[in-house]
Design a protein around this motif. Structure first.
Motif, short mmCIF file in Angstrom:
data_model
loop_
_atom_site.label_atom_id
_atom_site.label_comp_id
_atom_site.label_asym_id
_atom_site.label_seq_id
_atom_site.Cartn_x
_atom_site.Cartn_y
_atom_site.Cartn_z
N UNK A 222 -5.93 -0.41 4.77
CA UNK A 222 -4.97 -1.09 3.90
C UNK A 222 -3.66 -1.41 4.61
N UNK A 223 -2.85 -2.24 3.95
CA UNK A 223 -1.50 -2.51 4.43
C UNK A 223 -0.51 -2.21 3.31
N UNK A 224 0.78 -2.15 3.69
CA UNK A 224 1.78 -1.74 2.70
C UNK A 224 3.01 -2.63 2.79
N UNK B 266 -2.72 -5.56 0.33
CA UNK B 266 -1.40 -5.01 0.66
C UNK B 266 -0.85 -4.38 -0.62
N UNK B 267 -0.79 -3.06 -0.65
CA UNK B 267 -0.18 -2.38 -1.80
C UNK B 267 1.33 -2.41 -1.64
N UNK C 88 -8.54 -14.36 2.60
CA UNK C 88 -7.54 -14.18 1.54
C UNK C 88 -6.95 -12.77 1.59
N UNK C 89 -5.65 -12.69 1.40
CA UNK C 89 -4.95 -11.40 1.33
C UNK C 89 -4.21 -11.32 0.00
N UNK C 90 -4.36 -10.19 -0.69
CA UNK C 90 -3.69 -9.99 -1.97
C UNK C 90 -2.62 -8.90 -1.86
N UNK C 91 -1.45 -9.18 -2.43
CA UNK C 91 -0.39 -8.19 -2.59
C UNK C 91 -0.50 -7.64 -4.01
N UNK C 92 -0.60 -6.31 -4.13
CA UNK C 92 -0.82 -5.69 -5.44
C UNK C 92 0.19 -4.56 -5.64
N UNK C 93 0.91 -4.63 -6.77
CA UNK C 93 1.91 -3.60 -7.07
C UNK C 93 1.22 -2.29 -7.41
N UNK D 287 5.01 -5.27 5.59
CA UNK D 287 5.76 -6.39 5.04
C UNK D 287 7.03 -5.89 4.35
N UNK D 288 8.11 -6.66 4.49
CA UNK D 288 9.37 -6.36 3.82
C UNK D 288 9.67 -7.52 2.88
N UNK D 289 9.65 -7.24 1.57
CA UNK D 289 9.94 -8.29 0.58
C UNK D 289 11.44 -8.22 0.27
#
Length: 223
Positions: free
Chosen positions: A130-132, A103-104, A68-73, A154-156
Motif C-alpha cells: 500500500x501507499x499513504x 493510497x490510504x 488506476x490508483x485510488x486515494x481512500x480516506x 503523497x502530501x495533500x
C-alpha cells in the motif's frame, strides 16, 4: 470518485474515492452522517465496505489493462483496528492488484494525535504493497518533521492555501516551498480544492505534482 490530475505527466489514472449516502431528499454528505456513524462505532464497517467496493472496481480496471490508483480516506477507528490489515492483505492478494494501487489517507492532525499507532500502521501497510497520503499537509507548524515518523508517499497540501490563490502571493510562496521540500524528500504533492484555471497554472509553476477540484472534474459515480 473525483479525478486527481497529474501536472507532471504521471502514468495512469488517479482518483479520490468519495462517499455519499442516499437520503430521502437526495445525497447526504459525509460531514453529516460520519459523526453519527462514529458515535455508534460504525466507521470501521463503513471503511471496510468502501475498501471492498474500491478493490472490486480496481480489479475490473486492471482486467481491462487500465492503470488506476485510488486515494481512500481512513478513519481513526480503522487505523487502530487490528483486523483491518490482515483482511486487506488477504483481499489484495486475492484481487492480484499491482502494488501501490491503493493510497490510504488521513489528515495531518489526526496522525499527530495517533502518532505511534499511525507509524506502525503505515509501516505494515507499506509492507503489503500500500501507499499513504497525509491530508491537510502544511496546516501545522512542524509538518515536515512528521515525515521523520510517518513514511507518506503523497502530501495533500492544506486547502487553506488554495482559497483565492491568485490574489495571495504569500500562499503561492508557501506552496512553492512545500513542493521544493517535498521533491527533495522524494514525496509527491497534491493540491485539492482547485477552482479556477489561473490557480491551476500557478500551481504548475509552484511545482505541484497533482491537482484536484470541482473546476477540473465534478465528482462522478464510481463504475
Amino acid at each position: 470518485h473525483q479525478q486527481t490530475i497529474s501536472l507532471q505527466d504521471a502514468e495512469g489514472d488517479y482518483s479520490e474515492i468519495l462517499l455519499r449516502m442516499n437520503g430521502p431528499q437526495g445525497e447526504v454528505l459525509p460531514g453529516f452522517f460520519m459523526p453519527i456513524a462514529e458515535k455508534h462505532n460504525l466507521t470501521t464497517a463503513i471503511d471496510r465496505w468502501v475498501l471492498e467496493k474500491a478493490i472490486t472496481a480496481l480489479q475490473a480496471h486492471e482486467g481491462q489493462g487500465q492503470h488506476t490508483t485510488y486515494f481512500i480516506k481512513l478513519t481513526a477507528a480503522s487505523l487502530q483496528d487490528p483486523e483491518l490489515l490482515p483482511w486487506l492483505a488477504e483481499r489484495l492478494k486475492k484481487a492480484a492488484l499491482k502494488r501501490g494501487r491503493i493510497v490510504l489517507e488521513m489528515t495531518e492532525s489526526k496522525v499527530m494525535t495517533l502518532l505511534r499507532p499511525a507509524q506502525e500502521f503505515v509501516n505494515d501497510w507499506k509492507k503489503i504493497g500500500g501507499q499513504f497520503a497525509l491530508e491537510q499537509f502544511g496546516s501545522g507548524l512542524n509538518s515536515f518533521q512528521l515525515l521523520n515518523h510517518i513514511d507518506a508517499d503523497y502530501l495533500k497540501i492544506d486547502r487553506s492555501y488554495m482559497a483565492e490563490l491568485p490574489r495571495h502571493p504569500e500562499n503561492q510562496r508557501k506552496v512553492t516551498e512545500i513542493c521544493q521540500q517535498a521533491r527533495e524528500l522524494k514525496r509527491l504533492t497534491i493540491a485539492e480544492w482547485v477552482e479556477d484555471a489561473t490557480s491551476t497554472s500557478l500551481l504548475f509553476a509552484c511545482g505541484v505534482d497533482f491537482v484536484q477540484g470541482n473546476f477540473l472534474q465534478e465528482p462522478q459515480r464510481l463504475t
